[in-house]
Design a protein around this motif. Structure first.
Motif, short mmCIF file in Angstrom:
data_model
loop_
_atom_site.label_atom_id
_atom_site.label_comp_id
_atom_site.label_asym_id
_atom_site.label_seq_id
_atom_site.Cartn_x
_atom_site.Cartn_y
_atom_site.Cartn_z
N ASP A 132 -7.30 3.44 -3.48
CA ASP A 132 -7.36 2.36 -2.50
C ASP A 132 -6.32 1.14 -2.84
N ILE A 133 -5.55 1.27 -3.76
CA ILE A 133 -4.83 0.11 -4.19
C ILE A 133 -3.83 -0.41 -3.10
N ALA A 134 -3.57 0.22 -2.01
CA ALA A 134 -2.60 -0.31 -1.16
C ALA A 134 -3.62 -0.99 -0.12
N LEU A 135 -4.83 -0.87 -0.02
CA LEU A 135 -5.60 -1.64 1.08
C LEU A 135 -5.97 -2.76 1.01
N GLY A 136 -5.64 -3.72 2.20
CA GLY A 136 -6.26 -5.04 1.84
C GLY A 136 -7.79 -5.08 1.68
N ASP A 137 -8.20 -6.46 1.40
CA ASP A 137 -9.67 -6.67 1.03
C ASP A 137 -10.56 -6.30 2.29
N ASP A 138 -10.12 -6.55 3.33
CA ASP A 138 -11.08 -6.24 4.66
C ASP A 138 -10.97 -4.62 4.88
N SER A 379 0.47 -9.91 -9.91
CA SER A 379 1.62 -9.37 -8.95
C SER A 379 2.72 -10.74 -9.16
N GLY A 380 3.95 -10.21 -8.79
CA GLY A 380 4.92 -11.31 -8.68
C GLY A 380 6.24 -10.71 -9.44
N PRO A 381 7.05 -11.39 -9.66
CA PRO A 381 8.25 -11.17 -10.37
C PRO A 381 8.29 -10.90 -11.82
N GLY A 382 8.69 -9.70 -12.23
CA GLY A 382 8.33 -9.30 -13.63
C GLY A 382 7.30 -8.55 -13.93
N ALA A 383 6.59 -8.46 -12.89
CA ALA A 383 5.09 -7.84 -13.18
C ALA A 383 4.77 -6.65 -12.51
N GLY A 384 5.88 -6.36 -11.55
CA GLY A 384 5.80 -5.17 -10.63
C GLY A 384 4.92 -5.49 -9.40
N HIS A 385 5.38 -5.14 -8.21
CA HIS A 385 4.84 -5.62 -6.95
C HIS A 385 3.72 -4.62 -6.68
N LEU A 386 2.73 -5.20 -6.11
CA LEU A 386 1.61 -4.52 -5.66
C LEU A 386 1.84 -3.61 -4.45
N PRO A 387 1.61 -2.33 -4.30
CA PRO A 387 1.66 -1.61 -3.12
C PRO A 387 1.27 -2.26 -1.78
N SER A 388 0.29 -3.23 -1.92
CA SER A 388 -0.24 -3.77 -0.73
C SER A 388 0.86 -4.81 -0.22
#
Length: 398
Positions: A132-138, A379-388
């Motif tokens: 579920d890593i790409a799902l939003g919280d809702d 999440s953010g620059p240098g950390a790898g972007h989240l699939p979401s």
């Protein structure tokens, strides 16, 4: 009865949502499901699921054999490919043949595999797992509300790229599951994305905010010292093993007390699970198979005295497959159909078009270059972007 031939097929599973983990996401929500059909001179066909690209190499070890001798044939397959038999697609193909042979053995006895293996109960305790890593919280809450309605009291989320996000989502899932229990069992799977320099520190940060039952694959699967360091520092258990194959890969971890929940990959077959379960039992450790299409290893889990819980990833089945089981009461209720209880509609499979997903050589499940080398987990620059955030790891990694 003798084995006379085999056929390889593919179908697809439409998940109805993006699926994936810290290493990448299938945004379309459609993934390939390889099938292996093993034929006999008596007209019975065995069904196996999982990689079968090396079937042409494996089949000479199987051809002409009586499928009732399934464990002997398993060792025969390993011996036939001993130079490469405990790794990758070779081991996966052995697992698919093994699954089909167990299916045949139980069909010959005209009983479900769980009975052939000596289980007394058709119910297999499970935990919910949504990839579920790409799902939003809702979306996450909506997904696990469905699992709660089926009686589940435990759940595993995918994470590892942003600890604040992971903590928030674990709390959200716990709130959903409290309709069934005051103390839900929560698990976090980071899929080997942490380095040893991160794992103890980041896990401590999470454990200070919420209780989890286990941390899954905190470091590389073979890293005995790293897994042991996490196990010594953590309040939660370390779970690992789904990507390990031969027993020789498990022994160092167990000998060092570096794992507390021994996992197995369902795609490695029935015999592999039974042997790993026995090895774990000898160390007074529980065993927990990861989920796969049709939950075939659940039959073996029902017969393992040290089975803890089985991962259940979805309630639907791939196109063209009918599976005699029900996901209810917080687990899997196995049916009475002979063998694995999996029937294949080949006409439906023939109508399928080519699809994208995990089987693509380019990914998205290709380990990112920065995995294990991030200094922070956010999440953010240098950390790898989240699939979401609208990208896959494949798209953000050179």
């Amino acid at each position: 009865m003798k084995i006379t031939g085999y056929r390889t097929l593919r179908t697809v599973h439409h998940w109805g949502r993006p699926v994936g983990d810290a290493n990448g996401v299938v945004a379309s929500g459609s993934t390939e499901v390889p099938l292996l059909l093993v034929e006999t001179d008596a007209g019975l066909t065995g069904v196996g699921l999982g990689a079968h690209t090396e079937a042409h190499r494996i089949f000479p070890a199987v051809e002409g054999q009586d499928p009732r001798a399934v464990t002997a044939i398993y060792d025969r397959m390993l011996a036939h490919t001993f130079k490469s038999g405990h790794g990758g697609t070779v081991f996966g193909t052995i697992g698919a043949f093994d699954m089909a042979l167990w299916d045949l053995k139980a069909k010959m006895a005209d009983e479900p595999l769980w009975r052939t293996l000596g289980a007394a109960d058709r119910f297999v305790p499970g935990y919910a797992s949504g990839l579920d890593i790409a799902l939003g919280d809702d979306e996450l809450v909506a997904l696990y509300t469905g699992w709660a309605e089926r009686g589940f009291t435990g759940a595993k989320i995918k994470g590892g790229l942003d600890t604040d996000r992971d903590i928030r989502r674990l709390h959200a899932v716990a709130d959903v599951l409290r309709t069934n229990t005051p103390s839900p069992a929560l698990m976090l799977d980071v899929n080997e994305t942490w380095g040893r320099h991160q794992a103890v520190r980041l896990l401590a940060r999470i454990e200070n905010r919420i209780e989890i039952a286990w941390i899954e694959e905190p470091v590389r699967r073979w890293d005995v010292a790293g897994n042991r360091a996490v196990a010594r520092a953590a309040r939660s258990a370390v779970a690992t093993g789904e990507n390990l194959t031969g027993l020789e890969q498990f022994r160092p971890l167990l000998a060092a007390d570096a794992v507390q929940v021994v996992q197995t990959g369902s795609v490695w077959g029935i015999t592999h699970f039974l042997r790993v379960a026995t090895l774990a039992h000898g160390h007074d450790l529980p065993v927990s198979p990861v989920g796969y299409e049709g939950n075939p290893v659940a039959h073996a889990a029902a017969a393992a005295p040290n089975h803890l819980v089985t991962e259940v990833q979805d309630t639907s089945t791939p196109v063209g497959l009918t599976v005699d089981q029900v996901v209810a009461d917080g687990g899997i209720v196995l049916g009475d159909a002979p063998g694995l209880g999996i029937s294949v509609d080949e006409a439906a499979l023939a109508r399928l078009e080519a699809t994208a997903g995990w089987a693509q050589p380019a990914g998205p499940h290709v380990r990112p270059a920065v995995a294990g080398l991030r200094l922070v987990a956010e999440s953010g620059p240098g950390a790898g972007h989240l699939p979401s955030e609208g990208r896959t790891e494949r798209e953000t990694t050179p």
